[in-house]
Enzyme design. Structure first.
Site, mmCIF file in Angstrom:
data_model
loop_
_atom_site.group_PDB
_atom_site.id
_atom_site.type_symbol
_atom_site.label_atom_id
_atom_site.label_comp_id
_atom_site.label_asym_id
_atom_site.label_seq_id
_atom_site.Cartn_x
_atom_site.Cartn_y
_atom_site.Cartn_z
ATOM 1 N N CYS B 78 -8.357 -0.032 7.804
ATOM 2 C CA CYS B 78 -7.713 1.027 8.461
ATOM 3 C C CYS B 78 -6.614 0.917 7.547
ATOM 4 O O CYS B 78 -5.610 0.183 6.686
ATOM 5 C CB CYS B 78 -6.620 -0.245 9.522
ATOM 6 S SG CYS B 78 -5.181 0.174 10.413
ATOM 7 N N VAL B 79 -6.035 1.919 7.407
ATOM 8 C CA VAL B 79 -4.496 2.634 6.414
ATOM 9 C C VAL B 79 -3.816 1.828 6.182
ATOM 10 O O VAL B 79 -3.069 1.001 5.480
ATOM 11 C CB VAL B 79 -5.235 3.483 6.271
ATOM 12 C CG1 VAL B 79 -3.826 4.559 7.937
ATOM 13 C CG2 VAL B 79 -3.827 4.185 5.414
#
Lengths: 128, 119, 96, 128, 96, 119
Positions: B78-79
């Site tokens: 997840c960025v």
């Protein structure tokens, strides 16, 4: 995977369950981010607060002394994102000294024996 | 069945990542498809190629990378969770891709089961 | 619904939380530090026997071996990782 | 800081308290690493097992199926490092179904009301 | 000895663990998620009153404000971070 | 008094690092000396300069670095814990030094109080 989804699937029932208190761990915060992203996918989204998760939507949070981001106002954005299925477990709320008027959103109160049934109805759900 | 896996804790500090890895291997061995492993919260820390555990311990990142490449499984980090914790594409190892949180929703839509490994 | 419990019941209330919601007959899997709840002869044994009256309770073999736990409360069912996967095939899963 | 220490300080009483179960979190493992390092400093070291920490020294651990490092044999090295003050809380041990013969080391059994006193006697202590 | 409790007493047993060892009169500080134990009107209030009979129990103001908790069990003492430091000046400290 | 601080959890995932930071600031403001802050277990993750939190949130690494440099406090990141988690001197920020676990023992010998911030 998104395109495949649109071809192959009906609207899916998805749920986020909040069960952690805010700030002590990041679970509640990242759960909320997840809710807001999910809202963009036009699925059938439910949100449920149980156990210490009920504290995530308590009114009156003020984080100015610590500089930690106060995310409780963001829960109010759920309505603008058309998330209308918002529930809270009665026993969790009552044991933790909260009433509906103490909360930043207006969840529907459910009994504990409805919780598992609600989970079962989902295509998938996450607990934060 | 189509499985998805969500991991919210980092390597070594908790057993979550080890359990998820063993579960994933067993699911593949039984012929299931793993659509995606999604690394969220501290789970993003599993992806760093800078990890150097002691020689007599398991190398969690390398275990994961081998699983991804040998089985063609998509691993998404997840960025937003990654940036907050100092993980970016200069440190992510083979098999891990940085992606948006929406890919967790897509996984929940597509998979028959998403199993969450947490603290 | 399959309920996954991974914390020690001596230190965490996640098993109690789960039991508030779990329907009679819903299976529960103890793994990671929760396997101490499956051990025979502890102060929690009577409580776990009451859980066993309403639920199938599974315990993960690999986590038992890792912790050196071999004497289990009567009625606990051992599963290995393939068995864990089998339970997930049959049930939606809640991670407490 | 080491040199300053040798000039200014008597032997310090230091203690490591184990209160977490092994493997589920890394606290017990990194606590043990700390004990072994401390042993090199020629101070007055104590080690105490309480709560779920008593499980860290249970006999019979076999981690081959998971590849996680089995660190319980390393506790036996404490003796070789001249760490002789090793204690276990009786109520923690008994509540968790353990007897002295179930343990990889031979701690001295103490009562719970001696725990705080033992902590107070230390220059500093850490809980893992 | 000052005992530091930082987990919610609804979810964790760390307060109970601490109370097994804490001598009568030893102060306890609730901070982080433990501050929910200081809140008035919860199911834990009677238990916390029993703790207050044997211990000075402090609660960290900054963590109360962050969580929006303002009604406290009678007898709890509020301290801010400088007060926390003051307690540590006076006592050796155990982090549960 | 001579204080020491031990941090065993990473940034953002738990409040431990925030609490330790507030405690350290308050101790300094009261005129105490902080001999050393020791970052152990997941605590080592506080040191990475790759950390990029959202603009409206606190930047935990920068807060710590400023505290170290403005007050001349020694911050030690445990080398073994760091290697296991992908932290080495290519990513540690200003004010953080990688060091051996023995420096925690030395801190326990020297300091009047060592306060531990954990999960």
């Amino acid at each position: 995977m998104n395109e495949e989804m649109e071809e192959n699937e009906e609207v899916a029932k998805l749920m986020i369950v909040f069960r952690s208190a805010p700030y002590g761990s990041i679970y509640a915060f990242e759960g909320l981010e997840n809710v807001l992203i999910m809202a963009a996918y036009d699925q059938d989204i439910s949100v449920l607060f149980i156990d210490d998760g009920v504290y995530a939507i308590k009114k009156g949070m003020d984080t100015t002394a610590t500089g930690i981001k106060n995310f409780s106002p963001t829960f109010k954005a759920m309505e603008a994102y058309d998330i209308e299925k918002v529930f809270i477990d009665r026993t969790s709320m009552e044991a933790r000294g909260l009433k509906l008027e103490d909360l930043v959103v207006e969840p529907e109160v459910i009994e504990s024996d409805a919780v598992e049934k609600m989970m079962e109805e989902q295509k998938n759900f996450f607990m934060f | 069945m189509k499985f998805g896996i969500l991991i919210t804790e980092g390597p070594y500090q908790h057993e979550a990542s080890d359990s998820a890895y063993q579960f994933a291997k067993a699911a593949l061995a039984k012929g299931h498809e793993i659509l995606r492993v999604f690394f969220y919260q501290d789970g993003v820390l599993n992806s760093t190629k800078l990890m150097e555990p002691q020689a007599d311990d398991r190398h969690i990142q390398k275990q994961w990378s081998a699983l991804a490449t040998e089985n063609g499984i998509e691993f998404i980090v997840c960025v937003a969770a990654a940036k907050r914790r100092g993980i970016n594409d200069t440190v992510t190892a083979e098999g891990f891709k940085i992606g948006g949180l929406g890919m967790l929703t897509e996984l929940a839509i597509e998979a028959d089961r998403v199993v969450e490994f947490r603290a | 619904m399959l309920h996954l419990i991974n914390e020690s019941p001596f230190e965490s209330n996640s098993l109690d939380d789960c039991l508030k919601y779990a329907a009679k007959g819903s299976p529960i899997l103890f793994f990671e530090d929760a396997i101490y709840g499956a051990m025979a002869g502890t102060s929690l044994e009577e409580k776990i026997k009451m859980v066993l009256a309403d639920h199938d309770v599974y315990v993960l073999k690999e986590d038992l071996a890792m912790r050196g736990v071999d004497q289990l409360v009567t009625g606990m069912k051992e599963v290995d990782y393939p068995g864990f996967v089998g339970l997930v095939e049959e049930h939606k899963t809640a991670s407490w």
